[in-house]
Scaffold this motif. Structure first.
Motif, mmCIF file in Angstrom:
data_model
loop_
_atom_site.group_PDB
_atom_site.id
_atom_site.type_symbol
_atom_site.label_atom_id
_atom_site.label_comp_id
_atom_site.label_asym_id
_atom_site.label_seq_id
_atom_site.Cartn_x
_atom_site.Cartn_y
_atom_site.Cartn_z
ATOM 1 N N ILE A 260 40.334 61.537 48.665
ATOM 2 C CA ILE A 260 40.619 60.794 47.429
ATOM 3 C C ILE A 260 41.964 60.062 47.539
ATOM 4 O O ILE A 260 42.091 58.884 47.172
ATOM 5 C CB ILE A 260 40.629 61.757 46.225
ATOM 6 C CG1 ILE A 260 39.216 62.362 46.035
ATOM 7 C CG2 ILE A 260 41.074 61.045 44.960
ATOM 8 C CD1 ILE A 260 39.150 63.417 44.955
ATOM 9 N N VAL A 261 42.990 60.766 48.038
ATOM 10 C CA VAL A 261 44.306 60.129 48.197
ATOM 11 C C VAL A 261 44.220 58.969 49.185
ATOM 12 O O VAL A 261 44.783 57.884 48.963
ATOM 13 C CB VAL A 261 45.344 61.171 48.649
ATOM 14 C CG1 VAL A 261 46.672 60.501 49.010
ATOM 15 C CG2 VAL A 261 45.555 62.207 47.551
ATOM 16 N N ALA A 262 43.519 59.167 50.304
ATOM 17 C CA ALA A 262 43.385 58.092 51.295
ATOM 18 C C ALA A 262 42.637 56.910 50.704
ATOM 19 O O ALA A 262 42.960 55.739 50.960
ATOM 20 C CB ALA A 262 42.665 58.639 52.533
ATOM 21 N N GLY A 263 41.647 57.154 49.898
ATOM 22 C CA GLY A 263 40.891 56.069 49.281
ATOM 23 C C GLY A 263 41.753 55.285 48.299
ATOM 24 O O GLY A 263 41.682 54.036 48.245
ATOM 25 N N VAL A 270 44.781 47.067 49.946
ATOM 26 C CA VAL A 270 43.897 45.899 49.910
ATOM 27 C C VAL A 270 44.278 44.999 48.741
ATOM 28 O O VAL A 270 44.311 43.766 48.861
ATOM 29 C CB VAL A 270 42.435 46.355 49.798
ATOM 30 C CG1 VAL A 270 41.518 45.162 49.520
ATOM 31 C CG2 VAL A 270 42.022 47.040 51.082
ATOM 32 N N LYS A 271 44.588 45.566 47.603
ATOM 33 C CA LYS A 271 44.972 44.766 46.439
ATOM 34 C C LYS A 271 46.293 44.045 46.694
ATOM 35 O O LYS A 271 46.462 42.874 46.317
ATOM 36 C CB LYS A 271 45.077 45.693 45.223
ATOM 37 C CG LYS A 271 45.302 44.927 43.915
ATOM 38 C CD LYS A 271 45.294 45.880 42.731
ATOM 39 C CE LYS A 271 45.486 45.090 41.442
ATOM 40 N NZ LYS A 271 45.510 45.973 40.261
ATOM 41 N N LEU A 272 47.263 44.741 47.335
ATOM 42 C CA LEU A 272 48.545 44.124 47.651
ATOM 43 C C LEU A 272 48.372 42.978 48.647
ATOM 44 O O LEU A 272 49.022 41.939 48.534
ATOM 45 C CB LEU A 272 49.504 45.197 48.192
ATOM 46 C CG LEU A 272 50.942 44.746 48.475
ATOM 47 C CD1 LEU A 272 51.623 44.239 47.193
ATOM 48 C CD2 LEU A 272 51.756 45.865 49.099
ATOM 49 N N TRP A 273 47.524 43.118 49.595
ATOM 50 C CA TRP A 273 47.250 42.084 50.583
ATOM 51 C C TRP A 273 46.642 40.851 49.944
ATOM 52 O O TRP A 273 46.999 39.733 50.281
ATOM 53 C CB TRP A 273 46.316 42.654 51.645
ATOM 54 C CG TRP A 273 45.866 41.644 52.669
ATOM 55 C CD1 TRP A 273 44.695 40.969 52.686
ATOM 56 C CD2 TRP A 273 46.598 41.175 53.766
ATOM 57 N NE1 TRP A 273 44.630 40.126 53.742
ATOM 58 C CE2 TRP A 273 45.815 40.234 54.450
ATOM 59 C CE3 TRP A 273 47.889 41.484 54.289
ATOM 60 C CZ2 TRP A 273 46.264 39.590 55.595
ATOM 61 C CZ3 TRP A 273 48.269 40.811 55.433
ATOM 62 C CH2 TRP A 273 47.472 39.898 56.071
ATOM 63 N N ASN A 274 45.765 41.041 48.999
ATOM 64 C CA ASN A 274 45.154 39.898 48.314
ATOM 65 C C ASN A 274 46.186 39.126 47.478
ATOM 66 O O ASN A 274 46.107 37.907 47.360
ATOM 67 C CB ASN A 274 44.012 40.382 47.408
ATOM 68 C CG ASN A 274 42.825 40.878 48.222
ATOM 69 O OD1 ASN A 274 42.631 40.431 49.359
ATOM 70 N ND2 ASN A 274 42.054 41.792 47.656
ATOM 71 N N ARG A 275 47.152 39.776 46.926
ATOM 72 C CA ARG A 275 48.176 39.100 46.152
ATOM 73 C C ARG A 275 49.064 38.244 47.043
ATOM 74 O O ARG A 275 49.462 37.139 46.645
ATOM 75 C CB ARG A 275 49.061 40.129 45.415
ATOM 76 C CG ARG A 275 48.373 40.745 44.197
ATOM 77 C CD ARG A 275 49.308 41.705 43.527
ATOM 78 N NE ARG A 275 48.671 42.331 42.338
ATOM 79 C CZ ARG A 275 49.284 43.208 41.563
ATOM 80 N NH1 ARG A 275 50.566 43.596 41.858
ATOM 81 N NH2 ARG A 275 48.646 43.717 40.523
ATOM 82 N N LYS A 276 49.345 38.691 48.237
ATOM 83 C CA LYS A 276 50.174 37.898 49.140
ATOM 84 C C LYS A 276 49.486 36.658 49.621
ATOM 85 O O LYS A 276 50.111 35.659 49.928
ATOM 86 C CB LYS A 276 50.637 38.744 50.331
ATOM 87 C CG LYS A 276 51.631 39.836 49.931
ATOM 88 C CD LYS A 276 52.061 40.608 51.176
ATOM 89 C CE LYS A 276 53.121 41.659 50.810
ATOM 90 N NZ LYS A 276 53.602 42.391 51.999
ATOM 91 N N LYS A 277 48.230 36.691 49.722
ATOM 92 C CA LYS A 277 47.462 35.542 50.235
ATOM 93 C C LYS A 277 47.255 34.449 49.177
ATOM 94 O O LYS A 277 46.948 33.321 49.517
ATOM 95 C CB LYS A 277 46.116 35.986 50.783
ATOM 96 C CG LYS A 277 46.229 36.822 52.021
ATOM 97 C CD LYS A 277 44.866 37.227 52.544
ATOM 98 C CE LYS A 277 44.024 36.026 52.911
ATOM 99 N NZ LYS A 277 42.758 36.386 53.484
ATOM 100 N N GLN A 278 47.434 34.780 47.939
ATOM 101 C CA GLN A 278 47.241 33.773 46.890
ATOM 102 C C GLN A 278 48.416 32.762 46.905
ATOM 103 O O GLN A 278 49.561 33.157 47.061
ATOM 104 C CB GLN A 278 47.139 34.434 45.519
ATOM 105 C CG GLN A 278 45.885 35.256 45.349
ATOM 106 C CD GLN A 278 45.823 35.928 43.987
ATOM 107 O OE1 GLN A 278 46.785 35.803 43.198
ATOM 108 N NE2 GLN A 278 44.706 36.614 43.727
#
Length: 282
Positions: A260-263, A270-278
């Protein structure tokens, strides 16, 4: 003159001889229509057998009555069998743990009796009186007189042969022949005694049938699927079972806390990576 004086004496002797000859050829007929005497005052060897099929009100009671009747006449029961065949069964449920079983059955009885021959007719009449319907009745008489006479004369001849046999056998096979003749004498004596027994005691085969009866009895329910707990008890057990399942689920999830912690961490990255790409809007 002397010859004439002897004539009345000769006529008297001839008359006496004729009367004796007629007396020897007469038959002795008794009141029993199935029993008679052979010529020369030789008793006939008549073997009587009878069979009766009757319907009775109560097979068990009728069997006891037949047994008492046979003993009172000096006979005996040689075979007795009572069968109750179930023809139909129906069960009615009274409660979860008991049922009412209704059974239709038919009772029959087979009896073999040995009755003194001079009581046979009286015995058959009394047996007919025990039932209310006679489906079959039969009587057979077998004359064993000739067979008995042959056995008797053969036994006499063999006994004479043994008496006249030399004390010192001339051939090695002579003792064997004497032993065989002696065995034949014993077998003939057995047959003659069996005939005498069959003549003295008649064999009667009885078949008693009872009208179909119905038996009712309450017995335990053998269907285990019918046994259930009360509704309130089942409802309480359901709440308890659901709570136990929930606790087991929590324990199972707790055992997977690392996944659960790893998930959660993977989802955050993944969410942080998507914000950088915007692209940045000015």
């Amino acid at each position: 003159m002397k010859a004439l004086s002897l004539l009345p004496l000769f006529a008297l002797c001839m008359l006496t001889a004729c009367e004796n000859g007629d007396a020897e050829n007469t038959y002795d007929i008794t009141t029993d229509t199935t029993a008679y005497n052979k010529p020369n005052n030789q008793a006939a060897k008549l073997v009587k057998k009878a069979g009766v099929n009757i319907k009775v009100r109560n097979a068990q009671e009728s069997v006891r009555n037949v047994s008492v009747l046979v003993r009172s006449m000096g006979g005996m029961i040689t075979h007795q069998q009572i069968d109750a065949a179930e023809t139909d069964i129906k069960e009615l449920r009274l409660s979860n743990d008991s049922v009412l079983q209704i059974t239709a059955y038919t009772t029959t009885a087979d009896i073999t009796a040995r009755v003194p021959s001079h009581h046979l007719e009286d015995f058959l009449q009394d047996v007919h009186a025990l039932g209310y319907f006679t489906s079959n009745s039969q009587l057979s008489i077998d004359d064993k007189s000739l067979h008995y006479m042959v056995q008797q004369r053969q036994q006499r001849n063999r006994s004479t042969f043994l008496k006249t046999a030399p004390s010192k056998p001339s051939k090695p096979s002579t003792p064997i022949v004497s032993l065989q003749v002696n065995d034949e004498i014993i077998e003939q004596e057995r047959e003659m005694r069996q005939i005498d027994l069959d003549v003295a005691y008649s064999t009667v085969q009885l078949h008693l049938m009872q009208h179909p009866m119905v038996r009712k009895e309450v017995k335990a329910n053998a269907d285990l699927a019918s046994y259930q707990l009360p509704f309130t008890t089942q409802l309480a057990q359901s709440f308890q079972s659901g709570w136990n399942l929930f606790l087991q689920f929590i324990i199972a999830v707790t055992n997977l806390w690392m996944f659960i912690v790893a998930g959660v961490a993977f989802w955050y990255l993944v969410k942080l990576w998507n914000r950088k790409k915007q692209p940045v809007l000015r």
